[in-house]
Enzyme design. Sequence first.
Site, mmCIF file in Angstrom:
data_model
loop_
_atom_site.group_PDB
_atom_site.id
_atom_site.type_symbol
_atom_site.label_atom_id
_atom_site.label_comp_id
_atom_site.label_asym_id
_atom_site.label_seq_id
_atom_site.Cartn_x
_atom_site.Cartn_y
_atom_site.Cartn_z
ATOM 1 N N GLY A 139 -59.401 -9.232 -0.083
ATOM 2 C CA GLY A 139 -58.675 -9.603 -1.282
ATOM 3 C C GLY A 139 -58.239 -8.374 -2.059
ATOM 4 O O GLY A 139 -58.153 -7.264 -1.516
ATOM 5 N N ARG A 140 -57.987 -8.562 -3.354
ATOM 6 C CA ARG A 140 -57.421 -7.482 -4.167
ATOM 7 C C ARG A 140 -58.303 -6.237 -4.196
ATOM 8 O O ARG A 140 -57.822 -5.117 -4.013
ATOM 9 C CB ARG A 140 -57.178 -7.982 -5.595
ATOM 10 C CG ARG A 140 -56.007 -8.931 -5.749
ATOM 11 C CD ARG A 140 -55.678 -9.151 -7.220
ATOM 12 N NE ARG A 140 -56.799 -9.752 -7.930
ATOM 13 C CZ ARG A 140 -56.942 -11.055 -8.133
ATOM 14 N NH1 ARG A 140 -56.050 -11.894 -7.652
ATOM 15 N NH2 ARG A 140 -57.964 -11.533 -8.809
ATOM 16 N N ILE A 141 -59.606 -6.420 -4.448
ATOM 17 C CA ILE A 141 -60.482 -5.256 -4.572
ATOM 18 C C ILE A 141 -60.686 -4.589 -3.225
ATOM 19 O O ILE A 141 -60.701 -3.355 -3.120
ATOM 20 C CB ILE A 141 -61.828 -5.667 -5.209
ATOM 21 C CG1 ILE A 141 -61.587 -6.171 -6.634
ATOM 22 C CG2 ILE A 141 -62.803 -4.493 -5.225
ATOM 23 C CD1 ILE A 141 -62.828 -6.745 -7.305
ATOM 24 N N ARG A 161 -62.608 -13.399 5.870
ATOM 25 C CA ARG A 161 -63.444 -14.387 5.191
ATOM 26 C C ARG A 161 -64.747 -14.609 5.953
ATOM 27 O O ARG A 161 -64.996 -15.697 6.449
ATOM 28 C CB ARG A 161 -62.697 -15.713 5.056
ATOM 29 C CG ARG A 161 -61.517 -15.666 4.110
ATOM 30 C CD ARG A 161 -60.819 -17.008 4.027
ATOM 31 N NE ARG A 161 -59.685 -16.958 3.116
ATOM 32 C CZ ARG A 161 -58.821 -17.950 2.954
ATOM 33 N NH1 ARG A 161 -58.969 -19.066 3.646
ATOM 34 N NH2 ARG A 161 -57.810 -17.830 2.120
ATOM 35 N N ARG A 228 -71.308 -9.387 -5.407
ATOM 36 C CA ARG A 228 -72.362 -10.156 -6.063
ATOM 37 C C ARG A 228 -73.672 -9.912 -5.324
ATOM 38 O O ARG A 228 -73.711 -9.882 -4.089
ATOM 39 C CB ARG A 228 -72.037 -11.647 -6.081
ATOM 40 C CG ARG A 228 -70.951 -12.036 -7.076
ATOM 41 C CD ARG A 228 -71.424 -11.869 -8.512
ATOM 42 N NE ARG A 228 -70.404 -12.242 -9.494
ATOM 43 C CZ ARG A 228 -69.588 -11.381 -10.089
ATOM 44 N NH1 ARG A 228 -69.660 -10.093 -9.780
ATOM 45 N NH2 ARG A 228 -68.698 -11.791 -10.978
ATOM 46 N N GLU A 257 -80.547 -10.079 -10.798
ATOM 47 C CA GLU A 257 -80.353 -9.151 -11.923
ATOM 48 C C GLU A 257 -81.014 -9.667 -13.198
ATOM 49 O O GLU A 257 -80.961 -10.862 -13.475
ATOM 50 C CB GLU A 257 -78.848 -8.965 -12.185
ATOM 51 C CG GLU A 257 -78.126 -8.243 -11.076
ATOM 52 C CD GLU A 257 -76.644 -7.987 -11.401
ATOM 53 O OE1 GLU A 257 -76.254 -8.149 -12.577
ATOM 54 O OE2 GLU A 257 -75.896 -7.640 -10.484
ATOM 55 N N HIS A 275 -74.506 -2.474 -12.541
ATOM 56 C CA HIS A 275 -73.385 -3.432 -12.603
ATOM 57 C C HIS A 275 -72.290 -2.901 -13.531
ATOM 58 O O HIS A 275 -71.914 -3.538 -14.516
ATOM 59 C CB HIS A 275 -73.875 -4.801 -13.081
ATOM 60 C CG HIS A 275 -72.974 -5.921 -12.645
ATOM 61 N ND1 HIS A 275 -73.444 -7.179 -12.359
ATOM 62 C CD2 HIS A 275 -71.626 -5.989 -12.444
ATOM 63 C CE1 HIS A 275 -72.437 -7.963 -12.000
ATOM 64 N NE2 HIS A 275 -71.319 -7.255 -12.053
ATOM 65 N N ILE A 276 -71.728 -1.752 -13.147
ATOM 66 C CA ILE A 276 -70.712 -1.094 -13.983
ATOM 67 C C ILE A 276 -69.352 -1.054 -13.293
ATOM 68 O O ILE A 276 -68.498 -0.226 -13.648
ATOM 69 C CB ILE A 276 -71.149 0.334 -14.371
ATOM 70 C CG1 ILE A 276 -71.431 1.185 -13.124
ATOM 71 C CG2 ILE A 276 -72.357 0.287 -15.288
ATOM 72 C CD1 ILE A 276 -71.627 2.662 -13.429
ATOM 73 N N GLY A 277 -69.123 -1.948 -12.334
ATOM 74 C CA GLY A 277 -67.856 -1.929 -11.608
ATOM 75 C C GLY A 277 -66.636 -1.996 -12.499
ATOM 76 O O GLY A 277 -65.618 -1.361 -12.221
#
Length: 315
Positions: A139-141, A161, A228, A257, A275-277
């Site tokens: 996908g985009r990322i 997928r 995730r 988390e 979790h600083i993406g």
Amino acid sequence: MRLLEAAGSVTVAENRMSREQLADACASGDYRVVVAQLRDEFDAELLGRAKITGISNFAVGYNNIDIAAATANSIIVGNTPGVLTDATADIALLLILAVARRCVEADTFVRSGEFHGWQPELLLGQDVSGRTLGLAGFGRIARATARRALAFGMTVVFAPRPPGDRVVSQEELGEFAGRVQQLPWPELVATSDYLSLHVPLNAETRHLVDESVLRSMKRSAILINTARGPIVDERSLVAALRDGTIAGAGLDVYEDEPRLAPGLADLPNTVLLPHIGSATVPVRAEMARRCAENAVAMVRDELPPYPVNSEAWAR
């Protein structure tokens, strides 16, 4: 906050609400819309009692919300898509480089006063250029990560997928046609020097990377997760890193988390980020604006600009 306050009365919780407090607030009838974070869980039981009309999630992902239950209860959900693509791809590449070149170990080495000059075998790492990056998802990322990896001279392969499969046409690949190769998931796992995860969390992808997948990877391979946490069986990952089944891991997300699997923080062959993406000033500001726009539209009984479950609006 200015957008929210201009649209109505706003209550801000002083401390993080427990599940019971959140459920009671949603069921009280005092609130129309909840602005939520990923750590706020909205399960079917809570949503069944709720008297709210909308949830505006301050995130692109929404695995903290039971979307089917929200839709069944006519609760519209909004998110903040299309904002953090480049920022998260930057973090994925940062983790690849940091684990491969042992940057955290090297930084600690210098700060602790152990650096006494250049040595031929000091903190030897792995190459990045010329190595194979496997992308779980495209996908985009993942595409933004591929663009960066290609600039570093990496070979890029992908499974669109996993664990399922479908053929991606050259037309669909667009700028990546002829530059990346699609592989079946098992082959991708077995051949990648770096395996980077870019799939949403759902029933199929929970523990996508489990003990069997980790054992199928190269012993020299490095796992990267900016998607995730529960996509990875974290306890199995700790065992694989400790036993040398794989060489290292770079993580920005965790299965439970903010808690880590026992032993993960003690492993030197990891780089662990909190979790600083999406944690740049411009990205978080735009996420906040979109989140507020969703909430304001919900309060006005309008379809939010970034809906997750438009069918709830139809109900």
